[in-house]
Design a protein around this motif. Sequence first.
Motif, PDB file in Angstrom:
ATOM      1  N   ASN A  85     -12.074 -42.220 -30.182  1.00 39.92           N
ATOM      2  CA  ASN A  85     -10.844 -41.600 -29.706  1.00 39.92           C
ATOM      3  C   ASN A  85     -10.136 -42.445 -28.663  1.00 39.92           C
ATOM      4  OD1 ASN A  85     -11.116 -39.453 -31.409  1.00 39.92           O
ATOM      5  ND2 ASN A  85     -11.887 -38.019 -29.872  1.00 39.92           N
ATOM      6  N   ALA A 127      -8.027 -44.472 -30.892  1.00 42.34           N
ATOM      7  CA  ALA A 127      -7.030 -43.698 -31.632  1.00 42.34           C
ATOM      8  C   ALA A 127      -5.951 -43.120 -30.729  1.00 42.34           C
ATOM      9  CB  ALA A 127      -7.715 -42.576 -32.409  1.00 42.34           C
ATOM     10  N   GLU A 128      -6.308 -42.701 -29.529  1.00 42.17           N
ATOM     11  CA  GLU A 128      -5.344 -42.082 -28.629  1.00 42.17           C
ATOM     12  C   GLU A 128      -4.294 -43.062 -28.126  1.00 42.17           C
ATOM     13  OE1 GLU A 128      -7.954 -40.427 -25.765  1.00 42.17           O
ATOM     14  OE2 GLU A 128      -8.390 -38.612 -26.953  1.00 42.17           O
ATOM     15  N   ARG A 129      -4.564 -44.351 -28.251  1.00 45.20           N
ATOM     16  CA  ARG A 129      -3.596 -45.364 -27.842  1.00 45.20           C
ATOM     17  C   ARG A 129      -2.631 -45.721 -28.967  1.00 45.20           C
ATOM     18  NH1 ARG A 129      -6.940 -50.281 -26.124  1.00 45.20           N
ATOM     19  NH2 ARG A 129      -4.905 -51.071 -25.451  1.00 45.20           N
ATOM     20  N   SER A 164       0.049 -44.344 -31.393  1.00 43.09           N
ATOM     21  CA  SER A 164       0.933 -43.259 -31.829  1.00 43.09           C
ATOM     22  C   SER A 164       1.494 -43.543 -33.209  1.00 43.09           C
ATOM     23  CB  SER A 164       2.079 -43.075 -30.831  1.00 43.09           C
ATOM     24  OG  SER A 164       2.858 -44.258 -30.728  1.00 43.09           O
ATOM     25  N   ARG A 180       1.772 -40.208 -35.679  1.00 37.65           N
ATOM     26  CA  ARG A 180       1.349 -38.865 -35.333  1.00 37.65           C
ATOM     27  C   ARG A 180       2.536 -37.899 -35.336  1.00 37.65           C
ATOM     28  NH1 ARG A 180      -1.490 -39.443 -29.796  1.00 37.65           N
ATOM     29  NH2 ARG A 180      -2.426 -41.370 -30.457  1.00 37.65           N
ATOM     30  N   GLU A 211      -5.633 -39.036 -40.509  1.00 40.52           N
ATOM     31  CA  GLU A 211      -6.831 -39.170 -39.670  1.00 40.52           C
ATOM     32  C   GLU A 211      -7.613 -40.414 -40.056  1.00 40.52           C
ATOM     33  OE1 GLU A 211     -10.707 -36.717 -39.965  1.00 40.52           O
ATOM     34  OE2 GLU A 211      -9.492 -35.684 -38.469  1.00 40.52           O
ATOM     35  N   SER A 237      -4.985 -40.259 -35.597  1.00 39.14           N
ATOM     36  CA  SER A 237      -5.293 -38.876 -35.245  1.00 39.14           C
ATOM     37  C   SER A 237      -6.682 -38.816 -34.628  1.00 39.14           C
ATOM     38  CB  SER A 237      -5.228 -37.986 -36.497  1.00 39.14           C
ATOM     39  OG  SER A 237      -5.532 -36.644 -36.175  1.00 39.14           O
ATOM     40  N   PRO A 238      -6.793 -38.534 -33.328  1.00 42.16           N
ATOM     41  CA  PRO A 238      -8.114 -38.461 -32.689  1.00 42.16           C
ATOM     42  C   PRO A 238      -8.988 -37.380 -33.318  1.00 42.16           C
ATOM     43  CG  PRO A 238      -6.372 -38.578 -31.043  1.00 42.16           C
ATOM     44  CD  PRO A 238      -5.694 -38.336 -32.365  1.00 42.16           C
TER      45      PRO A 238
END
Length: 283
Positions: free
Chosen positions: A48, A51-53, A55, A84, A147, A152-153
């Motif tokens: 994550n 992934a969170e970095r 968009s 996202r 995902e 997508s986290p």
Amino acid sequence: LLLLWVSALVPSVGCRALCEQVRWCPYCPPECRLSSESTPEQVIAHLNANAERVSSWRSTSASIRARAEGGLPVTLSANIAVARPRQFRLRATLLGSNEVDLGSNAERFWFWIRRSEQPYVITVGHNDLERVRKQLSLPFEPDWLIEALGVSPLAEGEWSVASSRPGQHRLTLVAERRSPRGELVRRRLVVDTCLGVVIEQSLYNEAGRQIAVAKLSDHRADAETGIVVPRRIELKWPEAELSLLIRLKEVEINPSPIPASTWEVPRGLGSGAIDLVTRQPLR
């Protein structure tokens, strides 16, 4: 001979240090990003963090090897964009002619394959997916695909361990989710715990039949951001008897802006766009 000569000059240098100097050495083990003793929570947190970095990402220099059951493989040029939370677009051409168009936006998703017997751009609202799943084998699961493509986290606390092979640096996680109609959907995630990347994601229905699978490899870190994205993506939809092997040459991480038209249902392909629920042309 060159390797022996270098070894003679630096006899005290270990294998890894030697590999760093002789970069083409094929015997260098990779630097592990995660410990073999990492817990599932630590593995998911690591995934994550990457992934969170992200968009969004986009590639305008992709190639696709597409194959339908019983047919010959076809190599296509492609543009791919993903963002996202539900934006996705894959457009593939052969000698300038449109061949494949898969996409998703906030309201609905669509798919069109020129060589298919179905001449329409088939489109379905996300909320209507369960209403038509049993009517037709849909070769597209938008939420799962987005995902799988890394933007997508993963939800913490949702995944449990199915198998662990520390000696092989493999951890398999599974998660189950109820659809709006109460049907069980099972997801399976295979992680390379040394490299700290997902190498396979698959999706199963309540009967245990595989709906889709994505195999991910050739992971590379972006030179500017350090964000890791796979450059080789193999997608299979068994029920639709369709497979796509995607190779990404160049990838733009978080490009700005991606035109809004990228996420619009195409109206000019085949016989036009038709809503699968109403069986009427999309307005």
